[in-house]
Design a protein around this motif. Structure first.
Motif, short mmCIF file in Angstrom:
data_model
loop_
_atom_site.label_atom_id
_atom_site.label_comp_id
_atom_site.label_asym_id
_atom_site.label_seq_id
_atom_site.Cartn_x
_atom_site.Cartn_y
_atom_site.Cartn_z
N SER A 1 0.81 -1.22 0.00
CA SER A 1 0.00 0.00 0.00
C SER A 1 0.85 1.26 0.00
CB SER A 1 -0.98 0.01 1.18
OG SER A 1 -0.29 0.15 2.41
N TYR A 2 2.06 1.19 0.54
CA TYR A 2 2.90 2.39 0.56
C TYR A 2 4.06 2.33 -0.44
CZ TYR A 2 5.21 -0.28 4.38
OH TYR A 2 5.80 -1.25 5.17
N GLU A 3 4.04 1.33 -1.30
CA GLU A 3 4.98 1.34 -2.41
C GLU A 3 4.47 2.31 -3.46
OE1 GLU A 3 5.55 -2.61 -3.91
OE2 GLU A 3 6.48 -3.30 -2.05
N SER A 4 5.40 3.00 -4.10
CA SER A 4 5.03 3.98 -5.13
C SER A 4 4.87 3.32 -6.48
CB SER A 4 6.09 5.07 -5.22
OG SER A 4 6.15 5.80 -4.04
N ARG B 1 3.65 9.98 -9.91
CA ARG B 1 4.10 8.92 -9.00
C ARG B 1 3.41 9.11 -7.66
NH1 ARG B 1 8.09 5.36 -9.18
NH2 ARG B 1 9.05 4.61 -7.27
N GLU C 1 1.77 6.66 -4.10
CA GLU C 1 1.71 5.39 -3.40
C GLU C 1 0.46 4.64 -3.84
OE1 GLU C 1 4.34 8.13 -1.68
OE2 GLU C 1 2.20 8.41 -1.98
N ASN C 2 0.52 3.31 -3.81
CA ASN C 2 -0.60 2.49 -4.28
C ASN C 2 -1.91 2.82 -3.56
OD1 ASN C 2 0.76 1.01 -6.27
ND2 ASN C 2 1.62 -0.37 -4.74
N HIS D 1 -2.92 5.68 -2.45
CA HIS D 1 -3.48 6.90 -3.04
C HIS D 1 -4.16 6.60 -4.37
CE1 HIS D 1 -0.57 8.92 -0.26
NE2 HIS D 1 -1.68 9.57 -0.01
N ARG E 1 -2.42 13.57 -3.50
CA ARG E 1 -2.31 12.88 -2.21
C ARG E 1 -3.24 13.53 -1.18
NH1 ARG E 1 3.10 13.06 -3.76
NH2 ARG E 1 3.98 10.98 -4.11
#
Length: 124
Positions: A12-15, A30, A32-33, A35, A76
């Motif tokens: 979830s917090y990987e871009s 770019r 985070e997943n 978002h 975001r």
């Protein structure tokens, strides 16, 4: 307390970078997943793809502010505001209720002052 946050799925917090076309111009964004997932949910509520939502947000931001600035950060914050407004029960959690059907004035009424623009408030 921290377990509430650290137990999040690392994906979830990987871009992730997506290329989107805004009025014929291709740009990369770019985020985070998580978002991306929230933006997809917002768009789906009103029958839009995430690209259509991003284009609409971009156009309305330019119209209201005259400039875009850091658009990824804006996206975001938009996702975060959406979730916060749902938590405050200003936006229904029922995904069948389109955002466009809500009164912006009622949704934004009596929110913390820091949530509004200090320089220009949009007419609701």
């Amino acid at each position: 307390m921290c377990e509430v946050f650290i137990s999040a799925n690392p994906e979830s917090y990987e871009s992730r970078t997506r290329s989107v076309r805004l009025h014929g111009v291709i740009t990369s964004i770019r985020l985070e997943n998580l978002h991306w997932e929230v933006l997809e949910e917002i768009g789906a509520r009103d029958g839009m793809s995430v690209t259509q939502l991003i284009e609409k947000l971009h156009d309305e931001l330019v119209q209201a502010r005259g400039a875009v600035g850091n658009f990824a950060s804006f996206l975001r914050v938009s996702a975060l505001r959406y979730m916060a407004l749902q938590a405050r029960q200003r936006i229904p959690s029922d995904l069948g209720v389109p955002i466009r059907s809500l009164s912006a004035g009622q949704v934004l009424q009596d929110l913390p002052a820091s949530w509004a623009s200090p320089t220009r408030r949009l007419s609701l």
